[in-house]
Design an enzyme around this catalytic site. Structure first.
Site, short mmCIF file in Angstrom:
data_model
loop_
_atom_site.label_atom_id
_atom_site.label_comp_id
_atom_site.label_asym_id
_atom_site.label_seq_id
_atom_site.Cartn_x
_atom_site.Cartn_y
_atom_site.Cartn_z
N ALA A 200 9.75 58.51 5.71
CA ALA A 200 9.01 57.82 6.78
C ALA A 200 8.67 58.80 7.89
CB ALA A 200 9.85 56.67 7.32
N GLU B 169 0.56 53.84 17.53
CA GLU B 169 -0.01 53.69 16.18
C GLU B 169 -0.93 52.47 16.17
OE1 GLU B 169 3.25 53.71 13.34
OE2 GLU B 169 3.64 55.83 13.68
N ASP C 91 12.71 47.75 -8.13
CA ASP C 91 13.85 47.31 -8.95
C ASP C 91 14.53 46.06 -8.38
OD1 ASP C 91 13.33 49.66 -10.40
OD2 ASP C 91 14.67 50.82 -9.12
N HIS D 115 -1.97 52.25 3.10
CA HIS D 115 -2.04 53.12 4.28
C HIS D 115 -3.41 53.79 4.25
CE1 HIS D 115 -1.21 56.10 7.30
NE2 HIS D 115 -0.04 55.54 7.55
N ARG E 124 -4.00 48.31 10.12
CA ARG E 124 -4.18 49.03 8.85
C ARG E 124 -5.08 48.33 7.85
NH1 ARG E 124 1.78 51.40 7.85
NH2 ARG E 124 1.59 52.75 9.64
N HIS F 8 1.19 51.52 0.18
CA HIS F 8 2.18 52.07 1.11
C HIS F 8 3.39 51.16 1.31
CE1 HIS F 8 3.64 54.39 4.49
NE2 HIS F 8 3.50 53.38 5.33
N ARG G 212 1.79 44.05 8.02
CA ARG G 212 2.85 44.62 8.87
C ARG G 212 2.27 45.51 9.96
NH1 ARG G 212 5.74 49.70 8.65
NH2 ARG G 212 4.28 50.26 7.03
N SER H 138 8.83 48.43 10.28
CA SER H 138 9.67 48.26 9.08
C SER H 138 11.06 48.87 9.24
CB SER H 138 8.98 48.84 7.86
OG SER H 138 8.42 50.08 8.16
C1 SIN Z 1 2.93 56.38 9.42
O1 SIN Z 1 3.55 57.32 9.92
O2 SIN Z 1 1.71 56.27 9.51
C2 SIN Z 1 3.69 55.32 8.68
C3 SIN Z 1 4.40 54.45 9.61
C4 SIN Z 1 4.64 53.10 8.98
O3 SIN Z 1 4.32 52.88 7.82
O4 SIN Z 1 5.10 52.21 9.70
#
Ligand code: SIN
Length: 545
Positions: free
Chosen positions: A45, A115, A223, A244, A290, A351, A386, A391
């Site tokens: 991550a 973000e 799994d 992503h 996203r 993603h 999300r 997460s």
């Molecule tokens: C990212 O660094 O873009 C992923 C972060 C995420 O999926 O929450």
């Protein structure tokens, strides 16, 4: 071998480790993980953990951003809980030794990043390797705890459940079940072990490998989702697969993400001709959620016929980029891309699974003594999409919730006798290697087919006809697996194939059920959001009648 523990944790990412460290105050904990203990999605991550620490931020802002990304399907009480507990859980990580990027010597003066979908800077990060910093610190704490026992190269095959009476479910008459651990394949000894436990946690992460292109590591084969399905647990919302927008596009780059934080620091998406296109799709431009950005890139690529788009952050200095994104800078440079001087080629890739094993606010599944935490769970936090960096936060909060819940009744639970089971009860034939070799082509072929079918027919933009075709393909593969699997000895590829086929089937099934477009589920044959009929989860459960 047979083992007895108080807690069996399946998976060694942030969810499993956090719970294990806490639960060790109550009893003995086994963590089983199918490869090296560090080989988890957490470890890769990049972005960080969303938490309202900023002076200009508030819980209400973070709640609103999460709800609006989730597009009507988030559970408000879950969102409130997760957001409000965020800062406390992040502080706990700092106490366990995680060093986040900071603005001063004060360990809580975080350098908060931005973000997509966030209206404030609230991403707590460790440069662009947040997951690695967390994973390494948690492993250190867990390994130093005398009651935490980590079993690497142990692949959990199936859960052990006991039937106890009947109850009436929402739609089906279901048997009431209790989980007592799992059969686990010991890859070093090539044998099946039985791990009995009073409490079992699925912390197995996501299933990105079900798609041809993914940001996920190879271990992400769903799994836990498949195991839960096979014992009749409820799963929900598997149609909401998050793509992503920006994975590195290069023949030598496998699964490498270019963090959304690059756009948070001013990076712009452009096409081959240098045209910035995101403002054509959303007022928030490159920092839209996203689902919007991934769809916009998909549209641009289809329109132009280009293989990728580009992420341009050349207005930032080399020194800044090296300090803020050392990992991304280094990776790009190793492939001949100097991100300080030229735009980075990127494409969307699978993603994150927003759906999963349905849980309540404590992480409890529909099966007694079985919890699901982290990406494999569907808690109601993410809804139809999300919000970035929610997460790791969810995993932290829900491992704490599960710990609180289990603490309440653990004294009674630990006195219950284990069921009379032995490893000989494992439903797995082990046959000779000679036969196995001749069947390996079956495994490799079907891995490929599943991943291509899912990418081509169940991707970012869907249609009814393609979903039906995907269902036919996956059904056929499941029939073949059912026929051939008894002749194939246990090995990781075979077991992962079996799990991928189950997960692919569930994603397709949920996608067919949802006759609308919402968040990450975008179907050209049902373009409108339909609150009247579909402001609800798509729940699936194995029909055992
Ligand atoms: C990212 O660094 O873009 C992923 C972060 C995420 O999926 O929450």
């Amino acid at each position: 071998m047979e083992y007895r523990f108080d807690f069996l944790v399946i998976g060694s990412g942030i969810a499993g480790l956090t719970f294990a460290i806490k639960a060790a105050s109550l009893g003995e904990v086994a963590i089983v993980t199918k490869k090296d203990k560090l080989e988890t999605s957490t470890n890769y991550a990049q972005g960080g953990i969303a938490a309202a620490f900023g002076a200009d931020d508030s819980f209400e802002n973070h709640i609103q951003d999460t709800l609006s990304a989730g597009n009507g399907l988030c559970k408000r009480d879950v969102v409130e809980l997760v957001v409000r507990s965020g800062p406390e859980r992040v502080k706990e990580l700092v106490e366990w030794g995680v060093r986040f990027s900071r603005r001063s010597d004060n360990p809580l003066d975080f350098d908060l990043g931005r973000e997509g979908g966030h209206t404030k800077n609230r991403i707590v990060h460790a440069e662009d390797m947040t997951g690695r910093a967390i994973e390494q610190a948690l492993i250190r704490v867990a390994e130093n705890h005398p009651r935490v026992h980590i079993f690497e190269d142990h692949f959990a095959l199936d859960l052990v459940v006991e039937y106890s009476g009947m109850r009436i479910g929402r739609r089906f008459r279901k048997r009431h079940k209790k989980c007592w651990g799992a059969f686990v394949f010991n890859k070093q000894r090539n044998e099946v072990d039985l791990f009995l436990a009073h409490v079992t946690l699925l912390c197995t992460g996501g299933a990105g490998k079900v798609y041809l292109y993914t940001s996920n590591p190879d271990v992400a084969t769903g799994d836990g989702l498949a195991m839960a399905y096979r014992v009749g647990a409820e799963l929900a919302n598997l149609e909401f697969v998050q793509f992503h927008p920006t994975c590195l596009y290069h023949p030598k780059a496998k699964n490498f993400l270019i963090s959304e934080a690059v756009r948070g620091e001013g990076g712009r998406l452009i096409d081959k001709r240098g045209r910035a296109f995101m403002k054509d799709y959303h007022p928030l431009g490159d920092l839209a959620c996203r689902d919007v950005v991934a769809r916009a890139i998909d549209t641009e690529m289809k329109k132009s016929g280009d293989d990728c788009v580009f992420l341009d952050i050349t207005h930032r200095s080399k020194d800044f980029l090296i300090k803020r994104f050392p990992n991304i800078y280094e990776k790009c440079l190793s492939l001949g891309i100097n991100m300080a001087k030229e735009p980075i080629p990127v494409v969307p890739a699978a993603h994150y699974m927003c759906g999963g094993i349905k849980t309540d606010i404590h992480g409890c599944t529909s099966i007694d003594n079985l919890y699901a935490i982290g990406e494999c769970a569907c808690t109601g936090l993410h809804g139809a999409n999300r919000l970035a960096s929610n997460s790791l936060l969810e995993a932290l909060v829900f491992s704490h919730q599960a710990y609180l819940h289990v603490s309440e009744y653990f004294n009674t639970l630990k006195d219950e006798s284990f069921p009379l089971l032995s490893v000989g009860d494992a439903p797995y034939p082990l046959v000779s290697n000679a036969l196995a070799q001749s069947e390996m082509i079956f495994i490799a072929h079907n891995w490929d087919v599943i991943r291509k079918v899912m990418w081509n027919y169940v991707g970012i933009v869907r249609r009814d006809k393609r979903l039906m075709l995907a269902q036919n393909h996956i059904d056929q593969i499941q029939r073949e697996i059912y026929e051939h699997m008894p002749n194939i000895p246990l090995n990781t590829d075979a077991m992962e194939l079996k799990n991928l086929a189950v997960v692919a089937g569930m994603i397709v099934c949920c996608a067919i059920l949802r006759k609308e477009s919402r968040g990450l589920h975008y179907n050209l044959d049902h373009l409108q959001k339909d609150d009247e009929n579909w402001k609800r989860d798509t729940v699936i459960v194995l029909d055992e009648e």
